[in-house]
Write a protein that holds these residues in place. Sequence first.
Motif, mmCIF file in Angstrom:
data_model
loop_
_atom_site.group_PDB
_atom_site.id
_atom_site.type_symbol
_atom_site.label_atom_id
_atom_site.label_comp_id
_atom_site.label_asym_id
_atom_site.label_seq_id
_atom_site.Cartn_x
_atom_site.Cartn_y
_atom_site.Cartn_z
ATOM 1 N N ARG A 1 0.811 -1.218 0.000
ATOM 2 C CA ARG A 1 0.000 0.000 0.000
ATOM 3 C C ARG A 1 0.848 1.274 0.000
ATOM 4 N NH1 ARG A 1 -3.233 -0.960 5.225
ATOM 5 N NH2 ARG A 1 -1.147 -1.636 5.760
ATOM 6 N N ILE A 2 2.149 1.118 0.165
ATOM 7 C CA ILE A 2 2.962 2.322 0.276
ATOM 8 C C ILE A 2 3.778 2.590 -0.969
ATOM 9 C CG2 ILE A 2 3.094 2.361 2.766
ATOM 10 C CD1 ILE A 2 6.075 1.129 0.913
ATOM 11 N N ARG A 3 3.469 1.895 -2.047
ATOM 12 C CA ARG A 3 4.195 2.125 -3.293
ATOM 13 C C ARG A 3 4.296 3.614 -3.577
ATOM 14 N NH1 ARG A 3 3.152 -2.872 -6.031
ATOM 15 N NH2 ARG A 3 4.492 -4.248 -4.829
ATOM 16 N N GLY A 4 5.472 4.016 -4.011
ATOM 17 C CA GLY A 4 5.645 5.433 -4.334
ATOM 18 C C GLY A 4 6.231 6.213 -3.182
ATOM 19 N N HIS A 5 6.248 5.625 -1.984
ATOM 20 C CA HIS A 5 6.837 6.338 -0.848
ATOM 21 C C HIS A 5 8.145 5.706 -0.389
ATOM 22 C CE1 HIS A 5 3.728 9.238 -0.224
ATOM 23 N NE2 HIS A 5 2.800 8.314 -0.333
ATOM 24 N N GLU A 6 8.714 4.852 -1.253
ATOM 25 C CA GLU A 6 9.928 4.145 -0.844
ATOM 26 C C GLU A 6 11.061 5.103 -0.491
ATOM 27 O OE1 GLU A 6 8.076 3.315 -3.362
ATOM 28 O OE2 GLU A 6 7.685 1.164 -3.361
ATOM 29 N N THR A 7 11.220 6.145 -1.310
ATOM 30 C CA THR A 7 12.335 7.046 -1.014
ATOM 31 C C THR A 7 12.053 7.881 0.245
ATOM 32 O OG1 THR A 7 11.369 8.469 -2.679
ATOM 33 C CG2 THR A 7 13.394 7.330 -3.274
ATOM 34 N N ASP A 8 10.780 8.285 0.406
ATOM 35 C CA ASP A 8 10.431 9.010 1.622
ATOM 36 C C ASP A 8 10.751 8.159 2.841
ATOM 37 O OD1 ASP A 8 9.412 11.016 0.046
ATOM 38 O OD2 ASP A 8 7.418 10.115 0.001
ATOM 39 N N PHE A 9 10.364 6.877 2.696
ATOM 40 C CA PHE A 9 10.627 5.954 3.794
ATOM 41 C C PHE A 9 12.116 5.876 4.078
ATOM 42 C CE2 PHE A 9 12.240 1.716 4.764
ATOM 43 C CZ PHE A 9 11.691 1.526 6.015
ATOM 44 N N ALA A 10 12.900 5.721 3.013
ATOM 45 C CA ALA A 10 14.347 5.563 3.184
ATOM 46 C C ALA A 10 14.919 6.748 3.949
ATOM 47 C CB ALA A 10 15.021 5.426 1.823
ATOM 48 N N LYS A 11 14.400 7.924 3.630
ATOM 49 C CA LYS A 11 14.901 9.134 4.267
ATOM 50 C C LYS A 11 14.609 9.145 5.771
ATOM 51 C CE LYS A 11 14.770 13.660 2.164
ATOM 52 N NZ LYS A 11 13.890 14.479 1.308
ATOM 53 N N VAL A 12 13.337 8.917 6.089
ATOM 54 C CA VAL A 12 12.952 8.927 7.508
ATOM 55 C C VAL A 12 13.657 7.805 8.258
ATOM 56 C CG1 VAL A 12 11.043 8.657 9.119
ATOM 57 C CG2 VAL A 12 10.717 9.956 7.023
ATOM 58 N N ASN A 13 13.653 6.625 7.637
ATOM 59 C CA ASN A 13 14.251 5.476 8.282
ATOM 60 C C ASN A 13 15.735 5.721 8.567
ATOM 61 O OD1 ASN A 13 14.075 2.722 9.207
ATOM 62 N ND2 ASN A 13 15.396 2.233 7.473
ATOM 63 N N ALA A 14 16.397 6.360 7.624
ATOM 64 C CA ALA A 14 17.833 6.603 7.810
ATOM 65 C C ALA A 14 18.074 7.559 8.972
ATOM 66 C CB ALA A 14 18.438 7.155 6.525
ATOM 67 N N THR A 15 17.241 8.584 9.095
ATOM 68 C CA THR A 15 17.491 9.519 10.198
ATOM 69 C C THR A 15 17.282 8.835 11.531
ATOM 70 O OG1 THR A 15 15.209 10.287 10.129
ATOM 71 C CG2 THR A 15 16.811 11.575 8.885
#
Lengths: 547, 391
Positions: free
Chosen positions: A309-323
Amino acid sequence: MELVNQHAKGIMEECKLRARDAGLRFDDETLEYIVTNRDMIELSPKIMIPTLYDYWVHDVRVLSGKGMYEAYPSNPYETVINTRPAISFYNDNNPDWLNVMIFYHVLAHIDFFQNNLYYKNTWDVDLAGQALADKRLIAQLRSEKGRWVDYVIEFARGMDNLVGFHRDLNRTLTREQGHVPDRIDFYFDRFLQKIKSVPQHVYLKEIDRYNQCQKDHADFFDQVIEQHPEFEEIFQKEKQKISPVKMDVMEYILKYSSFLRREENEWMKSVIHIVRGTSLYFQPQLRTKTMNEGWASFWHAHLFLKDDRIRGHETDFAKVNATVTAMPKVGLNPYALGLRLFEHIQEMEDRGRYSLDYFQLKDAVLRTKYDRTKNTGTDYIFFVRENMDDFSFINTFVDQEFVDRHHLFVAGKRFNPQHNTWQYYIKSKKVADYKQMVINTLHHPPDIYVVQEKTGNGVLYLNHRFENKPLKQDFIENTMIGIEFLWGGPVHLETSVPSAAAQPGSPYINFWDPGAAGRAADSRQSPIQWKRVRYVLKDRKLHKQEL
Amino acid sequence: MITLDELLERDKKREEDGFKRKIRIGRIVKPGAGNREKIIVVPTTVEEKFVHDDTLLIDQSPGEGEPTGGTGEGEEGDVIGEQPVRPEEGEGQGEGDGEGPGEGQGGEHEMEANAYELGKVLSQDFELPNLKDKGKKRALARYVYDLTDKNRGVGQILDKKATLKKIVETNMSLGRIPDVTRIDTAGFVVSPRDLIFRVLSREKQYESQALVFFLRDYSGSMGGKVTQTVVSQHVMLYSWLVYQYERQVETRFILHDTEAREVTDFQKYYSYKVAGGTKVYTAFQMVNEIVEKENLARDYNIYVFYGTDGDDWEKDGKQTLVEIEKILTYAARIGISVVKHTYTGTKETEVEKYIQGSGVLDRHSHLIKMDVMGENVDDSRIIQGIKTLIS
């Protein structure tokens, strides 16, 4: 503060299904609220429990929190509290997709709260409800007794880090398993060693016999009574003697304080009970921070990435997850460390490396290739999340492989007089040093208990079991004033302080002119010498005596 | 939600009940671009418990900070980075820190607004005295409207005295008053131009002005709490003066080790550290230079506050005393705070010794004050100290 809307709730319910499929276990009901940063600031002094009792220190914290926010605005994503149902708070600045990711994180926290055995004593209580009842009681008392209620809260909170959390937990867990270890422990730890002082080989023989009895289901104590007919009597006597000492300081005062026993002071006991109960409730959280955050980060990553359901937010996720989960170049991040350690454990177990074979293997090449493809790693990390706390987690599983794999090291900091800078350097890459450094950051209150033999004539005698860490001196006086008030008599505290002779020069040199100290250094390397002292607090005056 | 005032009110009651006060006034200093720092006044408190003291590190060699975790490539002993011990203006930092004058103003204002609040709290809740003599006046770019200007012919209010004077003047020039000892008012000619009225006009506002020099030792010996205590006291002093002078306070900040240097703002005054020696007189000398060069003594009430741990390489303080005597000729007050390290014990420090010895405290008892305290004092003692310094 308002509940999440039905749409978001619908998404979250689906998350629950996926999390359950992956093996997480938690109650069906949860409550989710959307909060503002302001709400968060107002809740955090109350440890996020909206119904916690009112106390002026919370108000001070809220005011300074607001000032802090003005200077350094922050935007916490979520908080979850260990209540029944579990309540979680979401920042109103979060976008929807982020709340999905966070909800996985939250579900893993709830799973941890509800399955880790250190939380056992919190499972049968709903803190939100309990706290509300407490809050009402305190409000009522305050209307009768005025600000004296706040003094009692203050003094009780002065001791609330000394609660016997482990003892209470131990009692619950052993009661459940239906065996009383006291007799066995007493026989081996005290009776044989202290009272009979048997030689080592006899002691070992007894252990062997005990193990044999366990296997044969024979009664171990039959023979003990035969050999030592006096054992049972001594045991019963000792048991009675030991019990009051096993109370923590708060319990002891509740039970034996002559001041609290007076009719007009009875009400104070309920206040102390409330403070003690609240503190006990939060003890497991203090002791499982790295694990809890690691566990939640582990699962939010695994579950979120699998969620279509989160397709398209992978990069957003990567950013938040990394911080949240990046390993800092210098510094410690419990989220990151816990996450990597769980991943490491899973992999080690998958390859069957927690085994004697692997342990005995000395060949480095063979070690890296070692893989028994057991694939039991996932089960194993569930076992770890159930049975361990931060200390055992780190102490057991941080190994050289882990340190090497993530290029971890102990970062030292030293003064560079040429550049007038602090220089960060790799101090050690050895697992023992790294482990010790992490362990030093864990929650560890001092071990202070009532010495029964020396308590009497109105004096409460406390002993600090010294672990090479002195007590913070500025705090001693006020803490003891509070204890004196509740105890109703003088309080003595035995502890250790650095002896003056062993403190060459003054410590400030280290910090402000580190170079100078280094140049003049010769005898400075000698370890600090400690001496025992007794603090005596009488009539709100503190005295220090050397022992 | 409870307010700061209510909290302080309750805190005061603790003393009645025989307990120490617990609320302190904390300051959050927010560094900003340039010197646009912001000081936010918040209450703080600590809940005392028996806890381990982590500041005392056991197995630490000299010059070492606290170890922490790290990640990255490299071998044991490799240096992975450096961090300046103290931020230095411009020095070595290519980009500079953009100290435009325009930028500075905004920050200062914000700090002042907060300092005013703190000063109010200090004056009201901690009963710091109000200033009696606010001294000379100095014009400012602030206006009020008042009926002060005069206008002939038309206006709001007839100024009778001025009008009469004008009539007499006119009649004299007309030769209608031959004998000034015997005037017959019945014979006066009154011209419409003689009527003098007062009209509403813009007036400059006059306010007392204070100029405060904050001086402190930032040499190697000023480690840890001593600096904190000095700076805390200076923030409170500043705030109190801002309140007393209704924000009309100017400040100068001077730091010294063996040399004095002026810094532009409180942020720098607060945070700079250095590991040098100590020559106290340099700071006072710089005050004299600045006052002379900018001719400040004429327009301002000058206050000089100095904070030190009492250490001075110049044991007899000869030069310091000369400079102090000079300042005493124009300053409204010199306040010296000596914050002693715990290890000094009750021994007198150099600064104490020569200031006491010189008798300057007695000779100019209304102009110079000294306050001596330990480094571990709490806010109430610091405030007590302020009372001493400004009494």
